[in-house]
Design an enzyme around this catalytic site. Structure first.
Site, PDB file in Angstrom:
ATOM      1  N   SER A 127      10.030   2.652  10.700  1.00  0.00           N
ATOM      2  CA  SER A 127      10.056   4.120  10.682  1.00  0.00           C
ATOM      3  C   SER A 127      11.144   4.617  11.620  1.00  0.00           C
ATOM      4  O   SER A 127      11.502   3.946  12.593  1.00  0.00           O
ATOM      5  CB  SER A 127       8.701   4.673  11.122  1.00  0.00           C
ATOM      6  OG  SER A 127       8.768   6.052  11.368  1.00  0.00           O
ATOM      7  N   TYR A 140       0.809   5.611  15.720  1.00  0.00           N
ATOM      8  CA  TYR A 140       1.653   5.207  14.588  1.00  0.00           C
ATOM      9  C   TYR A 140       2.956   4.587  15.089  1.00  0.00           C
ATOM     10  O   TYR A 140       3.369   3.510  14.635  1.00  0.00           O
ATOM     11  CB  TYR A 140       1.944   6.419  13.704  1.00  0.00           C
ATOM     12  CG  TYR A 140       2.943   6.143  12.602  1.00  0.00           C
ATOM     13  CD1 TYR A 140       2.557   5.465  11.448  1.00  0.00           C
ATOM     14  CD2 TYR A 140       4.277   6.538  12.729  1.00  0.00           C
ATOM     15  CE1 TYR A 140       3.473   5.196  10.437  1.00  0.00           C
ATOM     16  CE2 TYR A 140       5.187   6.279  11.728  1.00  0.00           C
ATOM     17  CZ  TYR A 140       4.784   5.603  10.586  1.00  0.00           C
ATOM     18  OH  TYR A 140       5.707   5.335   9.593  1.00  0.00           O
TER      19      TYR A 140
END
Length: 250
Positions: A127, A140
């Site tokens: 990410s 996350y």
């Protein structure tokens, strides 16, 4: 004909990857936690397999059904948006089970066949959150940052055996599964004290100046699958590319 196994292909980035590799003449093993026959074209070069990356038995069955593969794309993941203060450690473990340990389990399962052949490519989808710190995605980000470090170390470890290990860092896509997953956590993990701040942050995330499309990620994964250089990290999407430049300049 080469074969790619992609996890998490029922929607979003994974689905677009499966379509692109198929269009380019590859055989695609499309892993889905809940198999859907309606999202991919009918083809003798597409094989949909049930695959839950948190289940050793599911991983074993999927790889037995797939046979020999040339590329593994670890795409399956869960998005999360919430205040760390309000998030239980059990919830954090659930995120890590898919985003981190699922990647490790899939990777460990394919290494023996790659090592035996002296070739193969592993591509881990992380990410843009690993590039620039962002608020309210601490768990996350931690799960993806762990994969960042895992990938870097593993790339050195497996290069000796002719196995390439790459990492693709997608930017933020408001229409992706990440956004749907993240939004589902808001009500549970945004306490009243965080509400106004969270609303501002979430608003900016859903209305970015530039955002990443599934096609952007699929194209970069395709590039990474064919890259023979020492480059390990590939930002995907205009926002991720800009974040990568900021990180390098820091």
């Amino acid at each position: 004909m080469k074969t790619v196994l992609i996890t998490g292909t029922s929607s979003g980035y994974g689905l677009e990857m499966a379509k692109l590799f198929h269009a380019e003449g590859w055989k695609v093993i499309a892993g889905m936690r809940t198999p859907r026959e309606d999202v991919l074209p009918e083809s003798d070069r597409i094989q949909i397999v049930p695959l839950d990356v948190t289940s050793p038995d599911s991983i074993k069955a999927a790889l037995e059904a797939a046979g020999l593969i040339d590329v593994l794309v670890n795409n399956a993941g869960i998005g999360m948006f919430g205040a760390f203060e309000a998030t239980s450690i059990d919830t954090a473990r659930q995120i890590f089970e898919t985003n981190t340990f699922g990647v490790m389990a899939m990777t460990q399962a394919v290494i023996p066949q790659f090592r035996a052949r002296g070739s193969g490519t592993i591509i881990n989808i992380t990410s843009s959150a690993v590039l620039v710190p962002m608020p309210l995605v601490a768990i996350y980000t931690a799960s993806k940052t762990a994969v960042d470090g895992f990938t870097a170390s593993l790339a050195n470890e497996l290069n000796h055996f002719g196995i390439r290990v790459k990492m693709v860092q997608p930017g933020y896509g408001p229409t992706t599964a990440f956004s749907r997953d993240a939004a589902s956590y808001v009500e549970r993990f945004i306490p009243e004290a965080y509400q106004a701040y969270a609303n501002d942050i979430f608003g900016m995330m859903t209305r970015p100046k530039a955002h990443t499309l599934p096609e952007d990620v699929a194209k970069v994964v395709w590039q990474a699958a064919h890259d023979n250089s020492a480059v390990m990290s590939f930002p995907a999407g205009p926002d991720a590319v800009e974040m990568s430049k900021v990180r390098r300049a820091a």
